[in-house]
Design an enzyme around this catalytic site. Sequence first.
Site, mmCIF file in Angstrom:
data_model
loop_
_atom_site.group_PDB
_atom_site.id
_atom_site.type_symbol
_atom_site.label_atom_id
_atom_site.label_comp_id
_atom_site.label_asym_id
_atom_site.label_seq_id
_atom_site.Cartn_x
_atom_site.Cartn_y
_atom_site.Cartn_z
ATOM 1 N N ARG A 160 0.635 -1.425 0.028
ATOM 2 C CA ARG A 160 0.099 -0.271 0.020
ATOM 3 C C ARG A 160 0.931 1.134 0.061
ATOM 4 O O ARG A 160 1.968 1.287 0.992
ATOM 5 C CB ARG A 160 -0.489 -0.441 1.688
ATOM 6 C CG ARG A 160 -2.288 0.724 1.189
ATOM 7 C CD ARG A 160 -3.299 0.383 2.136
ATOM 8 N NE ARG A 160 -2.181 1.187 3.830
ATOM 9 C CZ ARG A 160 -3.295 0.939 3.820
ATOM 10 N NH1 ARG A 160 -4.341 0.798 4.410
ATOM 11 N NH2 ARG A 160 -2.966 1.851 5.696
ATOM 12 N N THR A 217 -0.935 7.487 -0.995
ATOM 13 C CA THR A 217 -1.943 7.727 -1.957
ATOM 14 C C THR A 217 -3.064 6.438 -1.516
ATOM 15 O O THR A 217 -3.822 6.195 -1.506
ATOM 16 C CB THR A 217 -1.775 7.485 -2.755
ATOM 17 O OG1 THR A 217 -1.368 6.123 -3.198
ATOM 18 C CG2 THR A 217 -0.197 8.515 -3.955
ATOM 19 N N ASP A 231 0.481 -1.842 12.505
ATOM 20 C CA ASP A 231 1.519 -2.905 10.775
ATOM 21 C C ASP A 231 1.331 -4.130 10.954
ATOM 22 O O ASP A 231 2.372 -4.631 11.476
ATOM 23 C CB ASP A 231 2.515 -1.902 10.741
ATOM 24 C CG ASP A 231 2.890 -2.202 9.052
ATOM 25 O OD1 ASP A 231 2.666 -3.358 8.862
ATOM 26 O OD2 ASP A 231 3.222 -1.181 7.721
ATOM 27 N N ASP A 282 4.383 -5.585 9.870
ATOM 28 C CA ASP A 282 5.188 -5.164 10.821
ATOM 29 C C ASP A 282 5.809 -6.246 11.885
ATOM 30 O O ASP A 282 6.666 -6.188 12.365
ATOM 31 C CB ASP A 282 5.629 -3.444 11.237
ATOM 32 C CG ASP A 282 6.557 -2.545 10.049
ATOM 33 O OD1 ASP A 282 6.849 -3.865 8.745
ATOM 34 O OD2 ASP A 282 6.115 -1.798 9.889
HETATM 35 C C1 PRP Z 1 -2.047 -4.222 4.500
HETATM 36 C C2 PRP Z 1 -2.216 -5.479 5.067
HETATM 37 C C3 PRP Z 1 -2.632 -5.277 3.903
HETATM 38 C C4 PRP Z 1 -3.014 -4.081 3.402
HETATM 39 C C5 PRP Z 1 -4.900 -3.296 4.224
HETATM 40 O O1 PRP Z 1 -0.906 -4.424 4.350
HETATM 41 O O2 PRP Z 1 -1.624 -6.981 5.516
HETATM 42 O O3 PRP Z 1 -2.236 -6.038 2.873
HETATM 43 O O4 PRP Z 1 -2.074 -3.161 4.363
HETATM 44 O O5 PRP Z 1 -4.806 -2.374 3.501
HETATM 45 P P1 PRP Z 1 -6.073 -1.982 2.970
HETATM 46 O O6 PRP Z 1 -7.081 -2.393 2.577
HETATM 47 O O7 PRP Z 1 -6.270 -0.118 2.602
HETATM 48 O O8 PRP Z 1 -5.604 -2.023 1.341
HETATM 49 P P2 PRP Z 1 0.943 -3.514 3.539
HETATM 50 O O9 PRP Z 1 0.457 -2.930 2.136
HETATM 51 O O10 PRP Z 1 1.659 -2.709 4.764
HETATM 52 O O11 PRP Z 1 1.819 -4.633 3.302
HETATM 53 P P3 PRP Z 1 2.842 -5.855 4.417
HETATM 54 O O12 PRP Z 1 2.643 -6.575 3.858
HETATM 55 O O13 PRP Z 1 4.224 -5.915 3.571
HETATM 56 O O14 PRP Z 1 3.230 -4.731 5.569
HETATM 57 N N1 URA Z 2 -2.528 -2.325 7.004
HETATM 58 C C1 URA Z 2 -2.041 -3.079 8.498
HETATM 59 O O1 URA Z 2 -1.094 -4.116 8.538
HETATM 60 N N2 URA Z 2 -2.952 -2.138 9.480
HETATM 61 C C2 URA Z 2 -3.530 -1.424 9.344
HETATM 62 O O2 URA Z 2 -4.469 -1.399 10.193
HETATM 63 C C3 URA Z 2 -3.578 -1.068 8.207
HETATM 64 C C4 URA Z 2 -3.402 -1.707 7.295
#
Ligand code: PRP
Ligand code: URA
Length: 209
Positions: free
Chosen positions: A104, A108, A200, A203
């Site tokens: 994400r 944006t 997150d 993380d």
């Molecule tokens: C997080 C989470 C989802 C997304 C949710 O991933 O694991 O995939 O955000 O957000 P959304 O519903 O607004 O799209 P992230 O993009 O942080 O990637 P990561 O799992 O690599 O940390």
């Molecule tokens: N992705 C996450 O990991 N946590 C949130 O709260 C939103 C998006």
Amino acid sequence: MPAPIILDHPLIQHKISLLRDKNTGSKDFRELVSEIAMLMCYEATRDLPLKEVEIETPVAIAKTKVISGRKVAFVPILRAGLGMVEGMLSLVPAAKIGHIGMYRDPETFEPHEYYCKLPSDITRREVIVLDPMLATGGSAIDAISQLKSKGVQNIKFLCIIAAPEGLEALSKAHPDVQIYAAAKDECLNEHKYIVPGLGDAGDRIFGTR
Ligand code: PRP
Ligand code: URA
């Protein structure tokens, strides 16, 4: 459009409380995500078709049932969805695994796909997409669109924490997809993080912050 199913079993609620705690470290966080996924898998596979077979017990012939028909594939959205795979496999060890990488954009909040590798027979399988977090819904919507563009028809989406905004957006974009969540939270904040959420998920699973 099937309403989202909130799997609020007491064991799941208890484990989510531990997951939300900011003092829970990566090792425990990973174990909890896996355990919650396993409990959710039990419910999300409730409608798997069965067929009758005859089994010889030490006493007599039993007419009994085994899972038949379509096989299952799990598709975690990278990275955080990976944390759910082991728990799912503990109940359905023969499932195949596909991977869709999405991140994400922090400015944006738009999702971007960076990886997609799926089992060759994915169109003949029931697919359960995994991601612990459904925030705006953008990542789940795009991942499911990608699967549909490859011909997958039978899709469920399994998340641990869902924001109302994400539930609404995903239901609208893919009304044929049954959503399972373990908790429906209050809202998103200005950074599109789920409130109260758990921070997150990627993380916290991988210890990257
Ligand atoms: C997080 C989470 C989802 C997304 C949710 O991933 O694991 O995939 O955000 O957000 P959304 O519903 O607004 O799209 P992230 O993009 O942080 O990637 P990561 O799992 O690599 O940390
Ligand atoms: N992705 C996450 O990991 N946590 C949130 O709260 C939103 C998006």
